[in-house]
Design a protein around this motif. Structure first.
Motif, PDB file in Angstrom:
ATOM      1  N   LEU A 149       0.957  -1.141   0.231  1.00 57.36           N
ATOM      2  CA  LEU A 149       0.043  -0.013   0.070  1.00 57.36           C
ATOM      3  C   LEU A 149       0.788   1.270  -0.056  1.00 57.36           C
ATOM      4  N   GLU A 150       2.078   1.261  -0.755  1.00 57.88           N
ATOM      5  CA  GLU A 150       3.084   2.212  -0.699  1.00 57.88           C
ATOM      6  C   GLU A 150       2.359   3.330  -1.348  1.00 57.88           C
ATOM      7  N   ASN A 151       1.437   3.527  -2.164  1.00 55.49           N
ATOM      8  CA  ASN A 151       0.905   4.536  -2.675  1.00 55.49           C
ATOM      9  C   ASN A 151      -0.337   5.352  -2.173  1.00 55.49           C
ATOM     10  N   LEU A 152      -0.676   4.532  -0.965  1.00 56.72           N
ATOM     11  CA  LEU A 152      -1.676   5.191  -0.245  1.00 56.72           C
ATOM     12  C   LEU A 152      -1.656   6.636   0.305  1.00 56.72           C
ATOM     13  N   SER A 153      -0.413   6.681   0.900  1.00 60.93           N
ATOM     14  CA  SER A 153      -0.122   8.167   1.434  1.00 60.93           C
ATOM     15  C   SER A 153       0.346   9.224   0.325  1.00 60.93           C
ATOM     16  N   VAL A 154       0.826   8.527  -0.895  1.00 58.60           N
ATOM     17  CA  VAL A 154       1.022   9.463  -2.072  1.00 58.60           C
ATOM     18  C   VAL A 154      -0.444   9.733  -2.696  1.00 58.60           C
ATOM     19  N   ILE A 155      -1.367   9.005  -2.754  1.00 66.62           N
ATOM     20  CA  ILE A 155      -2.672   9.488  -3.434  1.00 66.62           C
ATOM     21  C   ILE A 155      -3.194  10.199  -2.337  1.00 66.62           C
ATOM     22  N   PHE A 156      -3.305   9.972  -1.094  1.00 71.03           N
ATOM     23  CA  PHE A 156      -3.863  10.842  -0.125  1.00 71.03           C
ATOM     24  C   PHE A 156      -3.297  12.306  -0.045  1.00 71.03           C
ATOM     25  N   SER A 157      -1.972  12.125  -0.340  1.00 70.04           N
ATOM     26  CA  SER A 157      -1.341  13.667  -0.456  1.00 70.04           C
ATOM     27  C   SER A 157      -1.743  14.524  -1.816  1.00 70.04           C
ATOM     28  N   GLY A 158      -1.974  13.775  -2.694  1.00 73.87           N
ATOM     29  CA  GLY A 158      -2.277  14.321  -4.027  1.00 73.87           C
ATOM     30  C   GLY A 158      -3.727  14.891  -4.082  1.00 73.87           C
ATOM     31  N   ILE A 159      -4.739  13.876  -3.434  1.00 73.92           N
ATOM     32  CA  ILE A 159      -6.044  14.378  -3.446  1.00 73.92           C
ATOM     33  C   ILE A 159      -6.217  15.541  -2.441  1.00 73.92           C
ATOM     34  N   ILE A 171      -6.057  -5.515  -7.214  1.00 69.37           N
ATOM     35  CA  ILE A 171      -6.424  -5.802  -5.733  1.00 69.37           C
ATOM     36  C   ILE A 171      -5.775  -4.619  -4.677  1.00 69.37           C
ATOM     37  N   VAL A 172      -4.799  -4.108  -5.117  1.00 63.80           N
ATOM     38  CA  VAL A 172      -4.045  -2.809  -4.414  1.00 63.80           C
ATOM     39  C   VAL A 172      -5.141  -1.809  -4.505  1.00 63.80           C
ATOM     40  N   SER A 173      -5.852  -1.531  -5.648  1.00 64.82           N
ATOM     41  CA  SER A 173      -6.637  -0.418  -5.773  1.00 64.82           C
ATOM     42  C   SER A 173      -7.953  -0.401  -5.037  1.00 64.82           C
ATOM     43  N   VAL A 174      -8.308  -1.825  -4.949  1.00 63.24           N
ATOM     44  CA  VAL A 174      -9.459  -1.988  -4.247  1.00 63.24           C
ATOM     45  C   VAL A 174      -9.374  -1.717  -2.833  1.00 63.24           C
ATOM     46  N   ALA A 175      -8.164  -2.105  -2.106  1.00 65.79           N
ATOM     47  CA  ALA A 175      -7.878  -1.661  -0.826  1.00 65.79           C
ATOM     48  C   ALA A 175      -7.552  -0.379  -0.397  1.00 65.79           C
ATOM     49  N   GLU A 176      -6.959   0.319  -1.436  1.00 69.34           N
ATOM     50  CA  GLU A 176      -6.400   1.614  -1.075  1.00 69.34           C
ATOM     51  C   GLU A 176      -7.660   2.608  -1.221  1.00 69.34           C
ATOM     52  N   SER A 177      -8.568   2.150  -2.162  1.00 71.19           N
ATOM     53  CA  SER A 177      -9.727   2.984  -2.325  1.00 71.19           C
ATOM     54  C   SER A 177     -10.709   3.020  -1.024  1.00 71.19           C
ATOM     55  N   LEU A 178     -10.915   1.673  -0.271  1.00 76.28           N
ATOM     56  CA  LEU A 178     -11.514   1.237   0.861  1.00 76.28           C
ATOM     57  C   LEU A 178     -11.014   2.153   1.956  1.00 76.28           C
ATOM     58  N   ILE A 179      -9.895   2.013   2.218  1.00 78.02           N
ATOM     59  CA  ILE A 179      -8.821   3.073   3.185  1.00 78.02           C
ATOM     60  C   ILE A 179      -9.126   4.350   3.037  1.00 78.02           C
ATOM     61  N   LEU A 180      -8.904   4.984   1.838  1.00 73.52           N
ATOM     62  CA  LEU A 180      -9.262   6.202   1.750  1.00 73.52           C
ATOM     63  C   LEU A 180     -10.687   6.920   1.922  1.00 73.52           C
ATOM     64  N   CYS A 181     -11.595   6.084   1.328  1.00 68.94           N
ATOM     65  CA  CYS A 181     -13.084   6.357   1.466  1.00 68.94           C
ATOM     66  C   CYS A 181     -13.298   6.449   3.182  1.00 68.94           C
ATOM     67  N   VAL A 182     -12.842   5.540   3.802  1.00 73.22           N
ATOM     68  CA  VAL A 182     -13.098   5.459   5.072  1.00 73.22           C
ATOM     69  C   VAL A 182     -12.453   6.713   5.858  1.00 73.22           C
ATOM     70  N   LEU A 183     -11.291   6.915   5.443  1.00 77.52           N
ATOM     71  CA  LEU A 183     -10.504   8.259   6.185  1.00 77.52           C
ATOM     72  C   LEU A 183     -11.186   9.380   5.738  1.00 77.52           C
ATOM     73  N   PHE A 184     -11.808   9.591   4.386  1.00 78.77           N
ATOM     74  CA  PHE A 184     -12.374  10.789   4.064  1.00 78.77           C
ATOM     75  C   PHE A 184     -13.892  11.006   4.611  1.00 78.77           C
ATOM     76  N   VAL A 238     -12.753   9.192  -5.353  1.00 77.04           N
ATOM     77  CA  VAL A 238     -11.847   8.771  -4.662  1.00 77.04           C
ATOM     78  C   VAL A 238     -11.535   7.326  -5.474  1.00 77.04           C
ATOM     79  N   ILE A 239     -12.340   6.771  -5.680  1.00 77.37           N
ATOM     80  CA  ILE A 239     -12.198   5.336  -6.460  1.00 77.37           C
ATOM     81  C   ILE A 239     -11.608   5.510  -7.903  1.00 77.37           C
ATOM     82  N   ILE A 240     -12.180   6.361  -8.533  1.00 78.24           N
ATOM     83  CA  ILE A 240     -11.535   6.737 -10.029  1.00 78.24           C
ATOM     84  C   ILE A 240     -10.251   7.150  -9.955  1.00 78.24           C
ATOM     85  N   THR A 241     -10.049   8.171  -8.959  1.00 78.97           N
ATOM     86  CA  THR A 241      -8.322   8.558  -8.819  1.00 78.97           C
ATOM     87  C   THR A 241      -7.577   7.590  -8.432  1.00 78.97           C
TER      88      THR A 241
END
Length: 184
Positions: free
Chosen positions: A43-53, A154-167, A113-116
């Protein structure tokens, strides 16, 4: 007095982005599940995508490139410029996609978030990073791309779920707004 206040605010933003870099390194280099030399579930890109958004494309790019370079040095990976470019594209797309989606569509926040996440991984991870790995390891690009497409689905599903919960967390939104407000 105003000058000093501005320096403190930029220090707060710098500290926040540095934390995002550290999270990316930990998730990507230390908590990743490796399958061979080129397939890694992380999930290395989780914080990257979070920062970008949250903070925009420049923040996404800075977090991505810094995490990739520092992380490689820390664990002894060879820096691959094409993989670093792919990381930068993930940060860039994650910063621009939400703005464009909000402006030109009626998609909800969760949809954005999911599309991003999906666009970021398609451009940066599946296309550019796969090309970089194929060149570096002298592998057939289309076979590698198929495996990485599965990986990042698989990674996109996990990251999308986490980001949606965070937001959806009020405390997270308040902290984001506080940092953004103080940075103006």
């Amino acid at each position: 007095m105003q000058k000093n206040k501005k320096q403190n605010i930029s220090l707060k933003m710098t500290a926040t982005l540095a934390m995002m870099v550290a999270i990316s390194i930990i998730l990507g280099k230390y908590l990743a599940l490796s399958l061979g030399e080129v397939l890694r579930f992380s999930l290395e890109n989780l914080s990257v995508i979070f920062s970008g958004i949250v903070f925009g494309p420049l923040a996404g790019v800075l977090v991505a490139v810094t995490a990739d370079l520092v992380g490689c040095v820390m664990v002894g990976y060879t820096v691959n410029p094409l993989v670093t470019l792919g990381a930068a594209v993930i940060g860039l797309v994650s910063g621009f996609a939400p703005v464009l989606l909000k402006k030109y569509t009626a998609i909800s926040g969760t949809g954005i978030v999911i599309i991003t996440v999906v666009l970021s991984h398609l451009c940066g991870s599946v296309l550019i990073k796969t090309f970089g790995l194929a060149v570096f390891y002298d592998m057939p690009i289309f076979i590698l791309m198929l495996w990485r497409l599965l990986n990042y689905t698989i990674v996109s599903v996990a990251e999308s779920l986490i980001l949606c919960v965070l937001f959806k967390r009020e405390k997270v939104i308040r902290q984001i707004e506080k940092i953004k407000q103080e940075s103006k």
